[in-house]
Every structure is written in C-alpha cells, then in structure tokens.
Design a protein around this motif. Structure first.
Motif, PDB file in Angstrom:
ATOM      1  N   GLY A 188       0.991  -1.371  -0.002  1.00  0.00           N
ATOM      2  CA  GLY A 188       0.079   0.168   0.140  1.00  0.00           C
ATOM      3  C   GLY A 188       0.863   1.203  -0.081  1.00  0.00           C
ATOM      4  O   GLY A 188       2.204   1.024   0.095  1.00  0.00           O
ATOM      5  N   VAL A 189      -0.034   2.516   0.032  1.00  0.00           N
ATOM      6  CA  VAL A 189       0.753   3.724  -0.150  1.00  0.00           C
ATOM      7  C   VAL A 189       1.912   4.028   1.080  1.00  0.00           C
ATOM      8  O   VAL A 189       2.520   4.919   0.758  1.00  0.00           O
ATOM      9  N   THR A 190       1.698   3.145   2.119  1.00  0.00           N
ATOM     10  CA  THR A 190       2.712   3.613   3.231  1.00  0.00           C
ATOM     11  C   THR A 190       3.834   2.670   3.528  1.00  0.00           C
ATOM     12  O   THR A 190       4.687   2.921   3.967  1.00  0.00           O
ATOM     13  N   GLU A 191       3.470   1.472   2.785  1.00  0.00           N
ATOM     14  CA  GLU A 191       4.587   0.623   2.796  1.00  0.00           C
ATOM     15  C   GLU A 191       5.991   0.464   2.225  1.00  0.00           C
ATOM     16  O   GLU A 191       6.926  -0.045   2.476  1.00  0.00           O
ATOM     17  N   GLY A 192       6.354   1.560   1.380  1.00  0.00           N
ATOM     18  CA  GLY A 192       7.424   1.588   0.689  1.00  0.00           C
ATOM     19  C   GLY A 192       8.296   2.885   1.547  1.00  0.00           C
ATOM     20  O   GLY A 192       9.417   2.909   1.224  1.00  0.00           O
ATOM     21  N   ALA A 193       7.780   3.195   2.668  1.00  0.00           N
ATOM     22  CA  ALA A 193       8.437   4.372   3.638  1.00  0.00           C
ATOM     23  C   ALA A 193       9.861   3.464   4.303  1.00  0.00           C
ATOM     24  O   ALA A 193       9.864   2.264   4.352  1.00  0.00           O
ATOM     25  N   GLY A 194      10.767   4.327   4.666  1.00  0.00           N
ATOM     26  CA  GLY A 194      11.743   3.679   5.399  1.00  0.00           C
ATOM     27  C   GLY A 194      12.829   2.844   4.442  1.00  0.00           C
ATOM     28  O   GLY A 194      13.117   3.120   3.507  1.00  0.00           O
ATOM     29  N   ALA A 195      12.769   1.587   5.136  1.00  0.00           N
ATOM     30  CA  ALA A 195      13.468   0.546   4.108  1.00  0.00           C
ATOM     31  C   ALA A 195      12.867   0.070   2.979  1.00  0.00           C
ATOM     32  O   ALA A 195      13.139  -0.839   2.156  1.00  0.00           O
ATOM     33  N   GLY A 196      11.563   0.111   2.967  1.00  0.00           N
ATOM     34  CA  GLY A 196      10.747  -0.192   1.712  1.00  0.00           C
ATOM     35  C   GLY A 196      10.156  -1.400   2.141  1.00  0.00           C
ATOM     36  O   GLY A 196       9.948  -2.271   2.981  1.00  0.00           O
ATOM     37  N   PHE A 197       9.245  -1.958   1.178  1.00  0.00           N
ATOM     38  CA  PHE A 197       8.829  -3.166   1.101  1.00  0.00           C
ATOM     39  C   PHE A 197       9.474  -4.002   0.224  1.00  0.00           C
ATOM     40  O   PHE A 197       9.874  -3.746  -0.858  1.00  0.00           O
ATOM     41  N   GLU A 198       9.717  -5.348   0.522  1.00  0.00           N
ATOM     42  CA  GLU A 198      10.347  -6.318   0.099  1.00  0.00           C
ATOM     43  C   GLU A 198       9.524  -7.404  -0.398  1.00  0.00           C
ATOM     44  O   GLU A 198       8.817  -8.229   0.356  1.00  0.00           O
ATOM     45  N   PHE A 199       9.865  -7.711  -1.675  1.00  0.00           N
ATOM     46  CA  PHE A 199       9.063  -8.976  -2.249  1.00  0.00           C
ATOM     47  C   PHE A 199       9.832  -9.873  -2.743  1.00  0.00           C
ATOM     48  O   PHE A 199      10.741  -9.612  -3.594  1.00  0.00           O
ATOM     49  N   VAL A 200       9.675 -10.971  -2.102  1.00  0.00           N
ATOM     50  CA  VAL A 200      10.879 -12.112  -2.540  1.00  0.00           C
ATOM     51  C   VAL A 200      10.176 -12.838  -3.596  1.00  0.00           C
ATOM     52  O   VAL A 200       9.081 -13.311  -3.548  1.00  0.00           O
ATOM     53  N   LEU A 201      10.991 -13.133  -4.760  1.00  0.00           N
ATOM     54  CA  LEU A 201      10.522 -13.683  -5.951  1.00  0.00           C
ATOM     55  C   LEU A 201      10.551 -15.509  -5.705  1.00  0.00           C
ATOM     56  O   LEU A 201      11.676 -16.093  -5.944  1.00  0.00           O
ATOM     57  N   LYS A 202       9.696 -16.026  -5.249  1.00  0.00           N
ATOM     58  CA  LYS A 202       9.526 -17.349  -4.531  1.00  0.00           C
ATOM     59  C   LYS A 202       9.622 -18.379  -5.821  1.00  0.00           C
ATOM     60  O   LYS A 202       9.684 -19.353  -5.789  1.00  0.00           O
ATOM     61  N   LYS A 203       8.611 -17.945  -6.958  1.00  0.00           N
ATOM     62  CA  LYS A 203       7.976 -18.520  -7.715  1.00  0.00           C
ATOM     63  C   LYS A 203       8.716 -18.328  -8.908  1.00  0.00           C
ATOM     64  O   LYS A 203       8.833 -17.086  -9.594  1.00  0.00           O
ATOM     65  N   ARG A 204       9.047 -19.554  -9.823  1.00  0.00           N
ATOM     66  CA  ARG A 204       9.562 -19.314 -11.138  1.00  0.00           C
ATOM     67  C   ARG A 204       8.554 -19.179 -12.161  1.00  0.00           C
ATOM     68  O   ARG A 204       7.825 -19.991 -12.835  1.00  0.00           O
ATOM     69  N   LYS A 205       8.014 -17.922 -12.184  1.00  0.00           N
ATOM     70  CA  LYS A 205       6.646 -17.296 -12.968  1.00  0.00           C
ATOM     71  C   LYS A 205       6.810 -16.091 -13.199  1.00  0.00           C
ATOM     72  O   LYS A 205       7.608 -15.337 -12.688  1.00  0.00           O
ATOM     73  N   MET A 206       5.996 -15.600 -14.455  1.00  0.00           N
ATOM     74  CA  MET A 206       5.752 -14.142 -14.688  1.00  0.00           C
ATOM     75  C   MET A 206       5.431 -13.390 -13.559  1.00  0.00           C
ATOM     76  O   MET A 206       4.278 -13.633 -12.953  1.00  0.00           O
ATOM     77  N   HIS A 207       6.054 -12.296 -13.330  1.00  0.00           N
ATOM     78  CA  HIS A 207       5.589 -11.448 -12.225  1.00  0.00           C
ATOM     79  C   HIS A 207       5.305 -10.100 -12.768  1.00  0.00           C
ATOM     80  O   HIS A 207       6.331  -9.394 -13.329  1.00  0.00           O
ATOM     81  N   TYR A 208       4.079  -9.580 -12.812  1.00  0.00           N
ATOM     82  CA  TYR A 208       3.698  -8.247 -13.499  1.00  0.00           C
ATOM     83  C   TYR A 208       3.378  -7.371 -12.422  1.00  0.00           C
ATOM     84  O   TYR A 208       2.332  -7.380 -11.753  1.00  0.00           O
ATOM     85  N   PHE A 209       4.308  -6.233 -12.132  1.00  0.00           N
ATOM     86  CA  PHE A 209       4.361  -5.230 -11.191  1.00  0.00           C
ATOM     87  C   PHE A 209       3.956  -3.939 -11.586  1.00  0.00           C
ATOM     88  O   PHE A 209       4.564  -3.546 -12.860  1.00  0.00           O
ATOM     89  N   VAL A 210       3.023  -3.201 -10.825  1.00  0.00           N
ATOM     90  CA  VAL A 210       2.566  -1.907 -11.649  1.00  0.00           C
ATOM     91  C   VAL A 210       2.263  -1.069 -10.400  1.00  0.00           C
ATOM     92  O   VAL A 210       1.983  -1.670  -9.155  1.00  0.00           O
ATOM     93  N   CYS A 211       2.251   0.257 -10.367  1.00  0.00           N
ATOM     94  CA  CYS A 211       1.720   1.098  -9.550  1.00  0.00           C
ATOM     95  C   CYS A 211       0.442   1.375  -9.852  1.00  0.00           C
ATOM     96  O   CYS A 211      -0.086   1.731 -11.081  1.00  0.00           O
ATOM     97  N   GLY A 212      -0.751   1.074  -8.674  1.00  0.00           N
ATOM     98  CA  GLY A 212      -2.047   1.246  -9.235  1.00  0.00           C
ATOM     99  C   GLY A 212      -2.503   2.591  -8.804  1.00  0.00           C
ATOM    100  O   GLY A 212      -3.967   2.772  -8.866  1.00  0.00           O
ATOM    101  N   GLU A 213      -1.956   3.516  -8.605  1.00  0.00           N
ATOM    102  CA  GLU A 213      -2.409   4.888  -8.066  1.00  0.00           C
ATOM    103  C   GLU A 213      -2.994   5.713  -9.352  1.00  0.00           C
ATOM    104  O   GLU A 213      -2.767   5.413 -10.218  1.00  0.00           O
TER     105      GLU A 213
END
Length: 146
Positions: free
Chosen positions: A97-122
């Motif tokens: 969400g909009v506050t989770e990128g603050a400070g050290a940020g939000f960490e997403f671990v690439l656990k699966k060997r698949k396509m990951h489609y990332f976007v900003c939804g704002e």
C-alpha cells in the motif's frame, strides 16, 4: 590421530567454501536504484540492466508515503500479460500500500519461477499507463550467477 581428523575437517570445510561460489546466493535489488519507485522512470530498462533475476532474489520497493509534495504510490501484482499491458487493476492484487514503501521499503521475494507483473495502481492506473511505473520479471530457477 585427533590432529589428523581436525586437519581433514578443516580441509573439507575449505573445499566446500571454494566449491560453492559467492555468486550462489540470493540478491536484494532496490527497484529503480537511486530513483526508487517513482513516476516517469523506465523500469523495463532497469530490469534489462539488472537482470537476470533468480528465485529467492528480493525486489525492494521504496517510495515516500503521500504528503503535500509527493503523490501516493503502491505496488500491485497483475494477473496476466493482458491486464499488465492495459493496466487493468480489476483483478490485480495489492502487495504494498501507499505507506509500505517508506523507510527501508517493501520487500518482495521472488519465490516462484513464473512471470511477475508489477505496476503502480495509483490514480486509477494512471501511474501505470502514463508514468511507466510497471515492469515484468521472470526469475530463473538457479541462484548461481555467471
């Protein structure tokens, strides 16, 4: 006899350290490097420069929480390529969400060997469509880098 066993154990440990290279570990990537997760940055170029990515690598999304001088940002995972291309957020999954990128940020671990489609939804997808805040990553299965 004990000294020989201790020496043998040290040699085995040293051999293991030499056989398993430093490159065989997951890495942590700040999305966009110094630019971070922001409007107008070309994340497709960033992925090309930083890749390849591997399973268990981490993507760290850092962005300021919304305030009087910055726009809100978020991180969504799109369901498929068509939704990604059109920035269709109807079935997208909010991962930060909009506050989770603050400070050290939000960490997403690439656990699966698949396509990951990332976007900003704002802004109803405007950051995705006009602001280039989108990218695709498909991690490889091995964490050993060349």
């Amino acid at each position: 006899m004990e000294a020989r066993m201790a020496t043998a154990a040290v040699l085995v440990l040293l051999a293991l350290v030499l056989v398993v290279p430093e490159a065989c570990r997951a890495e942590r990537f700040v999305v966009g490097d110094a630019a971070r997760w922001t409007w107008g940055y070309n994340y497709t170029d960033w992925v090309i420069r930083k890749g390849p990515f591997f399973q268990d690598d981490s993507l760290v999304f850092t962005y300021d929480p919304p305030n009087a001088t910055t726009h809100a940002h978020s991180v969504y995972m799109m369901r498929n390529l068509a939704d990604y291309q059109s920035c269709n957020l109807k079935t997208a999954k909010l991962v930060a969400g909009v506050t989770e990128g603050a400070g050290a940020g939000f960490e997403f671990v690439l656990k699966k060997r698949k396509m990951h489609y990332f976007v900003c939804g704002e802004r109803q997808g405007l950051h995705c469509t006009a602001g280039q805040m989108k990218f695709i990553v498909k991690p490889k299965s091995s964490v050993c880098r060349d």
